[in-house]
Design an enzyme around this catalytic site. Structure first.
Site, mmCIF file in Angstrom:
data_model
loop_
_atom_site.group_PDB
_atom_site.id
_atom_site.type_symbol
_atom_site.label_atom_id
_atom_site.label_comp_id
_atom_site.label_asym_id
_atom_site.label_seq_id
_atom_site.Cartn_x
_atom_site.Cartn_y
_atom_site.Cartn_z
ATOM 1 C CG MET A 52 -1.913 -1.182 1.170
ATOM 2 S SD MET A 52 -3.429 -0.900 2.105
ATOM 3 C CE MET A 52 -2.804 -0.624 3.736
ATOM 4 C CG HIS A 109 8.283 0.204 6.120
ATOM 5 N ND1 HIS A 109 8.539 -1.145 6.170
ATOM 6 C CD2 HIS A 109 6.939 0.335 6.291
ATOM 7 C CE1 HIS A 109 7.423 -1.804 6.396
ATOM 8 N NE2 HIS A 109 6.419 -0.934 6.458
ATOM 9 C CG HIS A 121 6.804 -1.982 2.222
ATOM 10 N ND1 HIS A 121 6.703 -0.819 2.950
ATOM 11 C CD2 HIS A 121 5.583 -2.555 2.256
ATOM 12 C CE1 HIS A 121 5.464 -0.697 3.400
ATOM 13 N NE2 HIS A 121 4.761 -1.745 2.999
ATOM 14 N N GLY A 138 4.657 -10.278 4.041
ATOM 15 C CA GLY A 138 5.399 -10.200 5.293
ATOM 16 C C GLY A 138 4.705 -10.955 6.420
ATOM 17 C CB SER A 190 2.852 2.503 6.178
ATOM 18 O OG SER A 190 3.486 1.635 5.256
ATOM 19 N NE ARG A 191 -3.149 1.716 9.601
ATOM 20 C CZ ARG A 191 -3.495 0.744 8.752
ATOM 21 N NH1 ARG A 191 -2.789 -0.365 8.693
ATOM 22 N NH2 ARG A 191 -4.528 0.890 7.953
HETATM 23 P P1 AMP Z 1 1.371 -2.890 3.508
HETATM 24 O O1 AMP Z 1 1.955 -1.854 2.584
HETATM 25 O O2 AMP Z 1 1.385 -2.496 4.948
HETATM 26 O O3 AMP Z 1 0.060 -3.440 3.023
HETATM 27 O O4 AMP Z 1 2.392 -4.100 3.445
HETATM 28 C C1 AMP Z 1 2.761 -4.694 2.224
HETATM 29 C C2 AMP Z 1 3.499 -5.968 2.509
HETATM 30 O O5 AMP Z 1 4.663 -5.676 3.291
HETATM 31 C C3 AMP Z 1 2.667 -6.975 3.317
HETATM 32 O O6 AMP Z 1 2.904 -8.282 2.822
HETATM 33 C C4 AMP Z 1 3.201 -6.791 4.712
HETATM 34 O O7 AMP Z 1 3.059 -7.929 5.521
HETATM 35 C C5 AMP Z 1 4.669 -6.503 4.433
HETATM 36 N N1 AMP Z 1 5.274 -5.805 5.566
HETATM 37 C C6 AMP Z 1 4.780 -4.719 6.227
HETATM 38 N N2 AMP Z 1 5.574 -4.393 7.267
HETATM 39 C C7 AMP Z 1 6.596 -5.297 7.257
HETATM 40 C C8 AMP Z 1 7.741 -5.507 8.092
HETATM 41 N N3 AMP Z 1 7.994 -4.717 9.120
HETATM 42 N N4 AMP Z 1 8.569 -6.529 7.785
HETATM 43 C C9 AMP Z 1 8.311 -7.347 6.737
HETATM 44 N N5 AMP Z 1 7.249 -7.208 5.921
HETATM 45 C C10 AMP Z 1 6.401 -6.202 6.173
#
Ligand code: AMP
Length: 288
Positions: free
Chosen positions: A30, A34, A37, A149, A188-189
Site C-alpha cells: 500500500m 520502508h 517492504h 510479510g 507505514s502506520r
Molecule cells: P502494507 O503496505 O502495509 O500493506 O504491506 C505490504 C506488505 O509488506 C505486506 O505483505 C506486509 O506484511 C509486508 N510488511 C509490512 N511491514 C513489514 C515488516 N515490518 N517486515 C516485513 N514485511 C512487512
C-alpha cells in the site's frame, strides 16, 4: 524502473517478459515503503527475473471508521526506494482502474481464519477486501511468486488459503518481520507515532518477548504466558485490543503452548493501531 498505472500496460510488460522466458515476482504493497517492504522486494529480486511492486491503498480493506484518507502516500519516495532495491516495474493504479464502474465481485475466505483477531477487530469486510484485491493483483500480474510479510501473519495465512482454494498456481513467500533497532515492527502506520507514543509502541514486542521468555523457561500454560505478556503491555500503559495464542495454520486458540504457537497482539498507541506477532517455539519442538 518504469512506473505504469493501467492493467493494460502492466500486462504488456509482463507478457513481454514471459515471452523472453523470464519469471515474474509480485510484491503487493500500500506504499509508504520502508525497510520491511524493501526486504520483500529484495527477495523478489533474488527469486525472480521481473520484479513488479504494486502500490495501491485499497479502499475495500478499510472500515469507514479507519484511516483511509490519512494513510501516508508518497509516490515519488516509493518509486525511488523500490528502484534502489531492484524493482523493475512499479504498478500504481488509481481506484477506478482497480474497481471500475460496475465492479461486482467479492472474494471471501470464510471461517475462523477471517472471523477472529483482525477479522473481528476491523470487521468482516477487511479480509474480503484483502482477498479480493490480492486475487485481482495476482490475475493482473500473473506472477510465478508473490511476496508477503510475516508482520501481517493472519493476512498471509488468508492469502495462502485463497491461493490453495482457488488453485491460483502462484508460490506465496512469507518473509520475516523487519524491526526498528528497539524491536518495533516497521509499519507505514508508525508515521502516526510522535515522541511519547513512539516510546510506548515498543510495548507490543516487549509483550511478545515476555511470552517468548516464559515459553523458553519451560512454561506451557497459556494463561501464565499471557499474564507475563499483559504485564509488559501494562508497564507501558498499553491496553491490548487482543493478545492471542493460536495454532499458526488454523488460527484456533491454544490453551497449552507445547508446540509452535503464534502469539499475536493488536493495540492502539496514541492515534496508531499497531499489530505484531512472534512464533513461540517450546524447547524441543520443531518449527512448523
Ligand atoms: P502494507 O503496505 O502495509 O500493506 O504491506 C505490504 C506488505 O509488506 C505486506 O505483505 C506486509 O506484511 C509486508 N510488511 C509490512 N511491514 C513489514 C515488516 N515490518 N517486515 C516485513 N514485511 C512487512
Amino acid at each position: 524502473m518504469r512506473t505504469v498505472t493501467t492493467v493494460h500496460d502492466l500486462r504488456a510488460a509482463v507478457l513481454r517478459a514471459r515471452g523472453e522466458g523470464r519469471t515474474i515476482g509480485l510484491v503487493p504493497t500500500m506504499g509508504a515503503l520502508h525497510a520491511g517492504h524493501c526486504s520483500l522486494i529484495a527477495a523478489a529480486r533474488e527469486g525472480t527475473d521481473l520484479v513488479v511492486v504494486s502500490l495501491f491503498v485499497n479502499p475495500a480493506q478499510f472500515a469507514p471508521t479507519e484511516d483511509l484518507a490519512a494513510y501516508p502516500r508518497d509516490l515519488a519516495g516509493d518509486a525511488a526506494q523500490a528502484a534502489a532495491v531492484g524493482a523493475d516495474l512499479l504498478f500504481a493504479p488509481s481506484v477506478e482502474e482497480v474497481y471500475p464502474p460496475g465492479f461486482a465481485t467479492t472474494v471471501s475466505v470464510t471461517g475462523a481464519l477471517t472471523e477472529t483477531l483482525e477479522g473481528a477487530g476491523r470487521g468482516r469486510g477487511h479480509f474480503d477486501g484483502v482477498a479480493t484485491v490480492v486475487a485481482k493483483l495476482l490475475g493482473m500480474a500473473a506472477p510465478d511468486r508473490a511476496y508477503f510479510g510475516q508482520k501481517d501473519a493472519q493476512q498471509a495465512a488468508v492469502i495462502r488459503r485463497l491461493v490453495r482454494d482457488l488453485d491460483l498456481g502462484v508460490v506465496i513467500e512469507v518473509l520475516p518481520t523487519v524491526r526498528e533497532a528497539d524491536g518495533l515492527a516497521m509499519s507505514s502506520r508508525n508515521a502516526y507515532l510522535d515522541g511519547p507514543d513512539r516510546t510506548r509502541a515498543v510495548a507490543l514486542i516487549e509483550a511478545l518477548r515476555a511470552a517468548e521468555a516464559g515459553v523458553a523457561s519451560g512454561e506451557s500454560a497459556t494463561a501464565t504466558v499471557r499474564a507475563a505478556a499483559t504485564a509488559a503491555l501494562r508497564a507501558r500503559a498499553v491496553e491490548p485490543e487482543y493478545l492471542a495464542f493460536v495454532d499458526p495454520e488454523s488460527f484456533s486458540p491454544v490453551d497449552r503452548i507445547d508446540r509452535p504457537t503464534l502469539a499475536l497482539v493488536a493495540a492502539r498507541v496514541g492515534p496508531a493501531r499497531l499489530i505484531d506477532n512472534l512464533l513461540l517455539t517450546p524447547n524441543g519442538a520443531r518449527t512448523p
